[in-house]
Design a protein around this motif. Structure first.
Motif, PDB file in Angstrom:
ATOM      1  N   SER A   1       8.006  32.376 -30.506  1.00 52.36           N
ATOM      2  CA  SER A   1       7.965  31.806 -31.857  1.00 52.36           C
ATOM      3  C   SER A   1       9.342  31.273 -32.251  1.00 52.36           C
ATOM      4  CB  SER A   1       7.514  32.877 -32.864  1.00 52.36           C
ATOM      5  OG  SER A   1       8.213  34.094 -32.659  1.00 52.36           O
ATOM      6  N   HIS A   2       9.985  30.593 -31.303  1.00 49.51           N
ATOM      7  CA  HIS A   2      11.307  30.031 -31.550  1.00 49.51           C
ATOM      8  C   HIS A   2      11.176  28.528 -31.806  1.00 49.51           C
ATOM      9  CE1 HIS A   2      12.551  33.355 -28.497  1.00 49.51           C
ATOM     10  NE2 HIS A   2      12.371  33.846 -29.702  1.00 49.51           N
ATOM     11  N   ILE A   3      11.825  28.058 -32.848  1.00 49.13           N
ATOM     12  CA  ILE A   3      11.802  26.628 -33.147  1.00 49.13           C
ATOM     13  C   ILE A   3      13.221  26.162 -33.433  1.00 49.13           C
ATOM     14  CG2 ILE A   3      10.950  24.816 -34.684  1.00 49.13           C
ATOM     15  CD1 ILE A   3       8.463  26.496 -35.149  1.00 49.13           C
ATOM     16  N   LEU A   4      13.677  25.192 -32.663  1.00 49.08           N
ATOM     17  CA  LEU A   4      14.954  24.534 -32.889  1.00 49.08           C
ATOM     18  C   LEU A   4      14.661  23.085 -33.243  1.00 49.08           C
ATOM     19  CD1 LEU A   4      17.018  25.943 -29.869  1.00 49.08           C
ATOM     20  CD2 LEU A   4      16.894  26.834 -32.198  1.00 49.08           C
ATOM     21  N   ILE A   5      15.252  22.621 -34.335  1.00 47.46           N
ATOM     22  CA  ILE A   5      14.941  21.284 -34.842  1.00 47.46           C
ATOM     23  C   ILE A   5      16.201  20.431 -34.852  1.00 47.46           C
ATOM     24  CG2 ILE A   5      13.863  19.957 -36.686  1.00 47.46           C
ATOM     25  CD1 ILE A   5      12.607  22.519 -37.722  1.00 47.46           C
ATOM     26  N   GLU A   6      16.192  19.366 -34.059  1.00 49.57           N
ATOM     27  CA  GLU A   6      17.277  18.390 -34.110  1.00 49.57           C
ATOM     28  C   GLU A   6      17.062  17.531 -35.357  1.00 49.57           C
ATOM     29  OE1 GLU A   6      18.283  16.363 -30.307  1.00 49.57           O
ATOM     30  OE2 GLU A   6      16.488  17.397 -29.588  1.00 49.57           O
ATOM     31  N   VAL A   7      18.043  17.527 -36.232  1.00 51.17           N
ATOM     32  CA  VAL A   7      17.932  16.758 -37.466  1.00 51.17           C
ATOM     33  C   VAL A   7      19.220  15.989 -37.687  1.00 51.17           C
ATOM     34  CG1 VAL A   7      16.289  18.314 -38.595  1.00 51.17           C
ATOM     35  CG2 VAL A   7      18.738  18.742 -38.822  1.00 51.17           C
ATOM     36  N   GLY A   8      19.126  14.907 -38.467  1.00 52.92           N
ATOM     37  CA  GLY A   8      20.345  14.184 -38.786  1.00 52.92           C
ATOM     38  C   GLY A   8      20.074  12.808 -39.339  1.00 52.92           C
ATOM     39  N   VAL A   9      21.164  12.168 -39.727  1.00 50.70           N
ATOM     40  CA  VAL A   9      21.128  10.791 -40.215  1.00 50.70           C
ATOM     41  C   VAL A   9      22.291  10.038 -39.588  1.00 50.70           C
ATOM     42  CG1 VAL A   9      19.990  11.334 -42.400  1.00 50.70           C
ATOM     43  CG2 VAL A   9      22.486  11.370 -42.278  1.00 50.70           C
ATOM     44  N   ALA A  10      22.095   8.754 -39.394  1.00 51.57           N
ATOM     45  CA  ALA A  10      23.149   7.865 -38.902  1.00 51.57           C
ATOM     46  C   ALA A  10      23.166   6.605 -39.740  1.00 51.57           C
ATOM     47  CB  ALA A  10      22.917   7.522 -37.431  1.00 51.57           C
ATOM     48  N   GLN A  11      24.299   6.002 -39.850  1.00 53.07           N
ATOM     49  CA  GLN A  11      24.355   4.729 -40.560  1.00 53.07           C
ATOM     50  C   GLN A  11      23.362   3.769 -39.918  1.00 53.07           C
ATOM     51  OE1 GLN A  11      28.697   4.430 -40.037  1.00 53.07           O
ATOM     52  NE2 GLN A  11      28.843   4.188 -42.262  1.00 53.07           N
ATOM     53  N   ALA A  12      22.581   3.118 -40.730  1.00 50.69           N
ATOM     54  CA  ALA A  12      21.488   2.277 -40.239  1.00 50.69           C
ATOM     55  C   ALA A  12      21.993   1.250 -39.231  1.00 50.69           C
ATOM     56  CB  ALA A  12      20.796   1.578 -41.407  1.00 50.69           C
ATOM     57  N   GLY A  13      21.215   1.093 -38.174  1.00 46.53           N
ATOM     58  CA  GLY A  13      21.526   0.090 -37.174  1.00 46.53           C
ATOM     59  C   GLY A  13      22.568   0.500 -36.154  1.00 46.53           C
ATOM     60  N   LYS A  14      23.020   1.751 -36.174  1.00 49.32           N
ATOM     61  CA  LYS A  14      24.056   2.208 -35.252  1.00 49.32           C
ATOM     62  C   LYS A  14      23.489   2.991 -34.062  1.00 49.32           C
ATOM     63  CE  LYS A  14      27.488   0.662 -37.784  1.00 49.32           C
ATOM     64  NZ  LYS A  14      28.382  -0.431 -37.306  1.00 49.32           N
ATOM     65  N   GLY A  15      22.167   3.073 -33.986  1.00 52.66           N
ATOM     66  CA  GLY A  15      21.578   3.751 -32.845  1.00 52.66           C
ATOM     67  C   GLY A  15      20.770   4.981 -33.190  1.00 52.66           C
ATOM     68  N   GLY A  16      20.687   5.328 -34.478  1.00 53.53           N
ATOM     69  CA  GLY A  16      19.872   6.465 -34.895  1.00 53.53           C
ATOM     70  C   GLY A  16      20.286   7.752 -34.193  1.00 53.53           C
ATOM     71  N   HIS A  17      19.326   8.436 -33.608  1.00 56.13           N
ATOM     72  CA  HIS A  17      19.569   9.702 -32.928  1.00 56.13           C
ATOM     73  C   HIS A  17      20.632   9.566 -31.840  1.00 56.13           C
ATOM     74  CE1 HIS A  17      18.467  12.779 -29.774  1.00 56.13           C
ATOM     75  NE2 HIS A  17      18.569  13.553 -30.842  1.00 56.13           N
ATOM     76  N   GLU A  18      20.720   8.411 -31.213  1.00 56.43           N
ATOM     77  CA  GLU A  18      21.672   8.196 -30.123  1.00 56.43           C
ATOM     78  C   GLU A  18      22.969   7.563 -30.595  1.00 56.43           C
ATOM     79  OE1 GLU A  18      20.897   9.463 -27.301  1.00 56.43           O
ATOM     80  OE2 GLU A  18      18.890   9.998 -28.018  1.00 56.43           O
ATOM     81  N   ALA A  19      23.187   7.450 -31.885  1.00 59.93           N
ATOM     82  CA  ALA A  19      24.398   6.814 -32.414  1.00 59.93           C
ATOM     83  C   ALA A  19      25.636   7.622 -32.042  1.00 59.93           C
ATOM     84  CB  ALA A  19      24.298   6.683 -33.930  1.00 59.93           C
TER      85      ALA A  19
END
Length: 357
Positions: A230-248
């Motif tokens: 019952s383990h949950i790890l959540i990748e969350v975040g924001v990036a300046q628009a157009g900079k690559g999102g999750h991979e920015a």
């Protein structure tokens, strides 16, 4: 209804620094204490003399001393001494495999012979100085699977957490669900949106830009990873628009891992260990505390909803619930749990038959 041959987070190290800690996990009443040399130990919370909870006692010279009549217990559950009495012949009480790792204390409530410390999940952020972590613990009166449902479908943020991390774009962006063996992922990306208050503050902290416009456009992501039990790890975040999102690149984003370890207490109650690990400004302790306080408020809102939901389900046990596309992550996680429970039950049958014969 919950797997037992697995590792659960039992407590935080500071909960057992000065005295024993009694905690029920998967309906097992366990006492945790520091044995000789500070080693963590866990035994049945039951004194074999008169049945008193050993957690009401204290630790002396690495031995757990019953607070009723002074019987002393070692870390293997063996009686060692008692004032004026001969107790070494007493039968041992149950001892549980327990490991202190990654800033948590883990316990195996099932068959001790199957306990393998290598199965404890690797938490890279817990031992990396480039990451900071802050978190806490809630006791919640709900089925542990309801919390899994909650975390694998973050659509509720729009309504339950409207003032902090919720926004309409969450429910407007369809999630994608994937299953890789026993791991279930729910993935949601939102592009060119305005950051909600919590994430706007985080982005300013990450970029060091106090003049960042309130309506700055960002790309936002939520990637939920469920692993048994019952383990949950959540990748969350924001990036300046157009900079690559999750991979920015880091200079354009604020990203974190929301940590959720859900430990069943009973069929209708849990110990919920929550927190956030981040890799921006890791040395800023004030920021860690600010984020921790914000998370505490967010999760307290979940607490109220989940406990109310549990009361309703107990009141109407025969009501059939709807399953929508947003429930895919929770549904798949429950299937993984059901498969593990079935395997545990099948493995237990030959042992029971051998014992009976």
């Amino acid at each position: 209804m919950f797997p037992k041959n697995t590792w659960y987070v039992a407590c935080m190290p500071d909960e057992v620094e000065d005295k024993p800690l009694g905690r029920t996990i998967c309906n097992e009443q366990i006492v945790f204490f520091r044995a000789e040399g500070g080693q963590i130990a866990a035994v049945e919370d039951f004194c074999p003399h008169r049945g008193a909870p050993l957690s009401l006692g204290f630790v002396r010279d690495g031995q757990l001393v019953c607070g009723y009549h002074g019987l002393e217990m070692g870390c293997e559950g063996k009686c060692s001494s008692m004032p004026g009495q001969r107790v070494r012949g007493f039968p041992s009480i149950h001892a549980y495999p327990v490991v202190e790792r990654h800033g948590f204390i883990w316990v195996w409530p099932g068959d001790a012979a199957q306990a393998d410390p290598d199965q404890i999940p690797e938490l890279h952020w817990a031992n990396d100085p480039e990451w900071a972590y802050g978190g806490g613990l809630y006791h919640i009166n709900c089925d542990y699977r309801l919390m899994i449902d909650n975390l694998m479908d973050l659509t509720h943020e729009t309504y339950v957490h409207a003032s902090s991390i919720g926004q309409p774009e969450i429910e407007e962006s369809a999630p994608e669900t994937k299953v890789n063996g026993d791991e279930v992922l729910t993935i949601r990306h939102m592009e060119n949106i305005t950051a909600p208050p919590f994430w706007h503050t985080a982005l300013k902290a990450a970029l060091g830009d106090n003049n960042l416009a309130e309506d700055v456009s960002v790309d936002r992501w939520q990637i939920c990873h469920f692993t048994p039990p019952s383990h949950i790890l959540i990748e969350v975040g924001v990036a300046q628009a157009g900079k690559g999102g999750h991979e920015a690149p880091d200079e354009h984003k604020a990203s974190s891992i929301v940590v959720d370890f859900i430990t069943p207490e009973t069929e209708t109650s849990i110990w919920y260990f929550w927190g956030m690990a981040r890799n921006f400004n890791p040395q800023d302790e004030a920021l860690t505390e600010k984020i921790r306080e914000g998370q505490a408020q967010i999760f307290s809102e979940d607490l109220e909803m989940l406990e109310s939901q549990q009361r309703n389900l107990l009141r109407y046990p025969d009501r059939r619930l709807l399953m929508l596309n947003i429930d895919g992550g929770g549904v798949q996680a429950r299937r993984v749990i059901d498969r593990i429970l079935k395997a545990e039950a099948e493995n237990a049958r030959p042992q029971q038959a051998a014992t009976a014969s």
